[in-house]
Motif scaffolding. Structure first.
Motif, mmCIF file in Angstrom:
data_model
loop_
_atom_site.group_PDB
_atom_site.id
_atom_site.type_symbol
_atom_site.label_atom_id
_atom_site.label_comp_id
_atom_site.label_asym_id
_atom_site.label_seq_id
_atom_site.Cartn_x
_atom_site.Cartn_y
_atom_site.Cartn_z
ATOM 1 N N SER A 184 0.833 -1.217 0.000
ATOM 2 C CA SER A 184 0.000 0.000 0.000
ATOM 3 C C SER A 184 0.861 1.257 0.000
ATOM 4 C CB SER A 184 -0.924 0.008 1.221
ATOM 5 O OG SER A 184 -1.796 -1.088 1.206
ATOM 6 N N ILE A 185 1.959 1.238 0.734
ATOM 7 C CA ILE A 185 2.862 2.397 0.756
ATOM 8 C C ILE A 185 3.360 2.715 -0.647
ATOM 9 C CG2 ILE A 185 5.068 3.317 1.572
ATOM 10 C CD1 ILE A 185 4.748 1.658 4.094
ATOM 11 N N LEU A 186 3.857 1.687 -1.334
ATOM 12 C CA LEU A 186 4.395 1.891 -2.680
ATOM 13 C C LEU A 186 3.330 2.417 -3.646
ATOM 14 C CD1 LEU A 186 6.614 -1.319 -3.038
ATOM 15 C CD2 LEU A 186 7.438 1.043 -2.940
ATOM 16 N N VAL A 187 2.137 1.823 -3.595
ATOM 17 C CA VAL A 187 1.068 2.193 -4.538
ATOM 18 C C VAL A 187 0.582 3.611 -4.285
ATOM 19 C CG1 VAL A 187 -1.301 1.684 -5.253
ATOM 20 C CG2 VAL A 187 0.329 -0.190 -4.920
ATOM 21 N N PHE A 188 0.235 3.919 -3.040
ATOM 22 C CA PHE A 188 -0.398 5.213 -2.754
ATOM 23 C C PHE A 188 0.609 6.365 -2.730
ATOM 24 C CE2 PHE A 188 -3.694 2.306 -1.428
ATOM 25 C CZ PHE A 188 -4.857 2.952 -1.816
ATOM 26 N N SER A 189 1.845 6.109 -2.306
ATOM 27 C CA SER A 189 2.839 7.185 -2.329
ATOM 28 C C SER A 189 3.164 7.576 -3.769
ATOM 29 C CB SER A 189 4.111 6.772 -1.577
ATOM 30 O OG SER A 189 4.690 5.613 -2.147
ATOM 31 N N ALA A 190 3.252 6.573 -4.666
ATOM 32 C CA ALA A 190 3.493 6.865 -6.084
ATOM 33 C C ALA A 190 2.286 7.575 -6.700
ATOM 34 C CB ALA A 190 3.788 5.574 -6.836
ATOM 35 N N TRP A 191 1.083 7.188 -6.291
ATOM 36 C CA TRP A 191 -0.149 7.787 -6.809
ATOM 37 C C TRP A 191 -0.227 9.281 -6.447
ATOM 38 C CZ3 TRP A 191 -5.688 5.590 -5.376
ATOM 39 C CH2 TRP A 191 -6.664 6.294 -6.098
ATOM 40 N N VAL A 192 0.114 9.611 -5.205
ATOM 41 C CA VAL A 192 -0.012 10.997 -4.731
ATOM 42 C C VAL A 192 1.152 11.859 -5.207
ATOM 43 C CG1 VAL A 192 -0.112 12.473 -2.665
ATOM 44 C CG2 VAL A 192 -1.385 10.308 -2.743
ATOM 45 N N GLY A 193 2.381 11.331 -5.169
ATOM 46 C CA GLY A 193 3.545 12.090 -5.618
ATOM 47 C C GLY A 193 4.227 12.858 -4.499
ATOM 48 N N LEU A 194 5.519 13.082 -4.651
ATOM 49 C CA LEU A 194 6.337 13.704 -3.606
ATOM 50 C C LEU A 194 5.864 15.117 -3.259
ATOM 51 C CD1 LEU A 194 8.882 13.534 -1.786
ATOM 52 C CD2 LEU A 194 10.185 14.477 -3.697
ATOM 53 N N ASP A 195 5.575 15.930 -4.251
ATOM 54 C CA ASP A 195 5.229 17.340 -4.017
ATOM 55 C C ASP A 195 3.860 17.524 -3.365
ATOM 56 O OD1 ASP A 195 7.632 18.067 -5.117
ATOM 57 O OD2 ASP A 195 6.820 18.337 -7.142
ATOM 58 N N ALA A 208 0.029 6.685 5.563
ATOM 59 C CA ALA A 208 -1.348 6.663 6.084
ATOM 60 C C ALA A 208 -2.139 5.517 5.457
ATOM 61 C CB ALA A 208 -2.038 7.999 5.806
ATOM 62 N N ALA A 209 -1.976 5.309 4.152
ATOM 63 C CA ALA A 209 -2.657 4.198 3.466
ATOM 64 C C ALA A 209 -2.198 2.860 4.024
ATOM 65 C CB ALA A 209 -2.382 4.273 1.960
ATOM 66 N N CYS A 210 -0.930 2.784 4.377
ATOM 67 C CA CYS A 210 -0.394 1.582 5.016
ATOM 68 C C CYS A 210 -1.159 1.293 6.304
ATOM 69 C CB CYS A 210 1.093 1.763 5.312
ATOM 70 S SG CYS A 210 1.820 0.470 6.341
ATOM 71 N N GLY A 211 -1.389 2.334 7.094
ATOM 72 C CA GLY A 211 -2.116 2.163 8.351
ATOM 73 C C GLY A 211 -3.528 1.684 8.142
ATOM 74 N N ARG A 255 9.693 4.510 6.101
ATOM 75 C CA ARG A 255 9.864 5.795 5.413
ATOM 76 C C ARG A 255 10.697 5.603 4.138
ATOM 77 N NH1 ARG A 255 8.636 11.008 6.710
ATOM 78 N NH2 ARG A 255 9.701 12.560 5.417
ATOM 79 N N GLY A 256 11.659 4.696 4.202
ATOM 80 C CA GLY A 256 12.458 4.397 3.012
ATOM 81 C C GLY A 256 11.612 3.819 1.893
ATOM 82 N N ILE A 257 10.630 2.959 2.237
ATOM 83 C CA ILE A 257 9.731 2.395 1.224
ATOM 84 C C ILE A 257 8.888 3.507 0.597
ATOM 85 C CG2 ILE A 257 7.757 0.850 0.863
ATOM 86 C CD1 ILE A 257 8.907 -0.915 3.115
#
Length: 687
Positions: free
Chosen positions: A448-459, A468-471, A544-546
């Motif tokens: 979930s971390i990988l999918v949602f962090s990439a979906w939202v983007g760093l900026d 949060a999605a991981c939780g 956090r690294g993931i």
């Protein structure tokens, strides 16, 4: 947990377990949840939350504490009921159903200490963990921790998993008859505690537990006197020399991890040690020799573009490789199991058939047990409309509240998508756990971390959104499998599904409050997240690294780190594949037992080998004990190990109170090399 079966299986051959309890009345579901059981559950929940939190914040290796919860619950209420019985005030006898309710509540509460993320994904959002990296540290990717929003977040995401899997309880327990090894072993233990012979054994086990508890607590107190400075005390004893100590190889006299080592399988402990030797003994010295070529010289030690980056991302690669394999394997096992059950279902697909003793077995014993257990499991049912309605209401609440908590870094539609797929994930995890005893909740969280962090983007705050999605996902998947495991325990002890569900609700609610409070206590006393401190919280950095990997991709990795990470990822998959194939094509030598576990090997990549050595000492103690007296070791080792864990972990409470009160230890015991000693000797003489 295999040892837990010994006594019970032996007796089951002679007489049905339910035959033993034939003349014992089973109380109504409302009578199984008593005031005394609630108070006992609350006290033990506090104790076990401290234990799990300490383990989470140090190495993240957490053994099964079901045995200790069941045993301590039995000991406390047995003592209490005997006391009031002598006074003539006992109105209701202590039953195995009440014991099951206590164990369920305690395990549910302490389980939240793991799934709450206070030592992983929530802590990873903080500025403390962000400061340990040198990128992705903009304000939008950092969230300040406070008790208010943490408790609120846990309340809106932790209960929904209980409702997601509820409608499938009959199918998974009665129709598919899933084993749930930990739940089954716990039920056998609780059943045995309440038989005459089992009660005598339980008393001896409790005595052993409290003896090892006393030793561990006092030894922790003794060690405290020598810790006046940051590098002082037995925890910094250079057991194998100064050079080995610099590479994190030493025995740190931790009773907690000696106890954990006695509970964990031998190969888990050996895998940890192998991982420590491979990483700190071979890989990191080799990578360090490339300084100035692969990465710049004189980088900050916390920089992910230096040696720290290799430690973090190679560990992540191993963990993701192991997690991906287990995820795919569990999906295959689940689909295969459903296909087989569907084929069987052509002749007997109705759950009601399981109430008919003629369908169970040719043996009278098994017939009687199945009939009795099915009768009580089907007696106090919870309507499916309640479960579906509860899921919808909690999902809507979460969709509204979670984006508010995280200042819209994660949007309502992200949560909506998570809750659309969560029931499927929860079912897969609960079904797989029933077959293999593996809960892959943390793996679903990492994906979930990988999918949602990439979906939202760093900026746009992708790091916070992914965590949060991981939780959200991890809490649903974890609590769902825990509930089904407890339903299995309740089925085998004739505890009502309603009392089990209410106990789960109570335990989950307690965990949502206790876990943040206990975390806050540790954080105030010790400063959680300091890599050189007592509580480095390694999983927070890895999580956090993931998330960092999800938003920035592989371009953020230092030179050749990607190649090494791919090699580690592939190695984890190959290792799992070999182990699985050897299991499928089993030989009498059971070679798969000697293959290291990839996930366990990855943990020391970041931390070092000191705790692995502690755990191997625990394994050695157990091995020698079993060689001397196997039956005694099988019966008492879990109790002794639990006492060691409880005593050392609970010493952390008075130690933290002393620290908060600015009461410092009087002595600093420090170790120096002869060369360093010759440098400081003039200063020591001068003083």
């Amino acid at each position: 947990m295999d040892n837990a079966y010994e006594y019970n299986d032996e007796n089951k051959e002679k007489e049905s377990m339910e035959m033993i309890f034939k003349n014992v009345d089973v109380p109504k579901w409302s009578k199984q949840i008593t005031f005394r059981s609630i108070m006992t559950s609350v006290v033990l929940s506090v104790v076990f939350t401290f234990i799990v939190m300490k383990l989470n914040l140090t190495t993240g290796v957490i053994p099964s504490l079901n045995v200790a919860a069941g045993l301590l619950g039995f000991a406390i209420l047995k003592f209490y009921t005997k006391m009031i019985s002598k006074l003539g005030l006992l109105k209701q006898p202590f039953t195995r159903q009440e014991n099951t309710v206590i164990q369920t509540c305690v395990v549910a509460s302490s389980g939240i200490a793991f799934s709450s993320g206070t030592a992983s994904y929530l802590l990873a959002m903080s500025d403390v963990i962000a400061s340990r990296t040198d990128s992705g540290n903009s304000p939008i990717n950092i969230k300040r921790l406070n008790l208010g929003w943490i408790i609120g977040f846990l309340f809106v995401v932790s209960f929904i998993g209980l409702f997601s899997i509820m409608p499938l309880r009959k199918m998974m327990i009665l129709k598919y008859k899933l084993t749930y090894p930990s739940g089954t072993a716990t039920a056998y233990l609780i059943n045995s505690f309440h038989t005459p012979k089992g009660e005598k054994l339980a008393k001896k086990q409790v005595s052993s537990l409290f003896k090892s508890f006393g030793f561990s607590f006092l030894f922790g107190f003794f060690q405290w006197f020598f810790t006046a400075g940051g590098s002082c005390g037995f925890v910094n004893f250079p057991t194998f020399g100064i050079q080995a100590f610099a590479k994190k190889f030493y025995f740190d006299f931790s009773s907690t991890y000696v106890g954990v080592g006695m509970i964990c399988p031998y190969m888990v402990n050996i895998s940890l040690l192998v991982g420590a030797i491979v990483s700190w003994g071979i890989m990191w010295p080799w990578v360090a020799s490339k300084e100035g070529n692969w990465y710049a010289k004189d980088l900050d030690s916390k920089s992910l573009h230096g040696l720290q980056g290799y430690k973090v991302f190679l560990a992540i690669a191993m963990i993701l490789g192991d997690g991906l394999f287990q995820f795919v394997f569990m999906i295959i096992v689940t689909v295969q199991g459903l296909i087989l059950e569907k084929r069987k279902g052509n002749t007997s697909s109705s759950i009601e058939n399981y109430e008919d003793p003629n369908d169970s077995s040719d043996e009278k014993v098994s017939k009687y047990d199945d009939k009795k257990r099915n009768e009580y499991f089907l007696k106090d049912q919870i309507p499916n409309s309640y479960a579906i309605g509860g899921y919808i209401v909690l999902a809507i609440l979460s969709i509204i509240v979670v984006p508010i908590i995280f200042n819209q870094r994660i949007k309502w539609y992200h949560i909506f998508v998570a809750y659309l797929i969560a029931p499927v994930m929860a079912f897969c995890n609960a079904y797989g756990c029933g077959l293999t005893d593996w809960s892959l909740a943390s793996n679903y969280g990492k994906i979930s971390i990988l999918v949602f962090s990439a979906w939202v983007g760093l900026d746009n705050g992708g790091i916070i959104a992914g965590l949060a999605a991981c939780g959200v996902m991890m809490n649903i998947v974890s609590t769902a499998s825990d509930l089904m495991q407890d339903f299995k325990t309740g089925y085998l002890t004739l505890a009502s599904p309603r009392s089990m569900f209410c106990s789960q609700l109570l335990g989950t609610g307690l965990g949502c409050v206790l876990s943040p409070l206990v975390f806050w206590f540790f954080n105030k006393a010790y400063g959680v997240g300091n890599p050189e401190g007592s509580y480095p919280a390694p999983y927070a950095v890895l999580y956090r690294g993931i998330a960092h990997l999800g938003v920035e991709g592989v371009s953020s990795l230092p030179k050749n780190c990607l190649k090494l990470a791919v090699a580690c990822f592939a190695f984890a998959i190959v290792l799992n594949l070999i182990t699985t194939l050897l299991r499928l094509f089993e030989t009498k030598y059971r070679i798969h037992r000697f293959i290291p576990n990839a996930m366990c090997m990855a943990i020391p990549f970041y931390l070092g080998g000191y705790f692995a050595i502690d755990m191997c000492v625990g394994s050695l103690i157990l091995y020698l004990w079993q060689r001397k007296n196997k039956k005694q070791a099988d019966q008492f080792a879990p109790a002794v190990a639990s006492g060691l864990i409880c005593g050392d972990s609970l010493w952390g409470i008075p130690a933290a109170v002393l620290s908060l009160a600015n009461v410092n230890p009087p002595i600093c015991m420090m170790f120096l090399s002869a060369k360093d000693y010759s440098k400081v000797q003039p200063f020591l003489k001068g003083s």
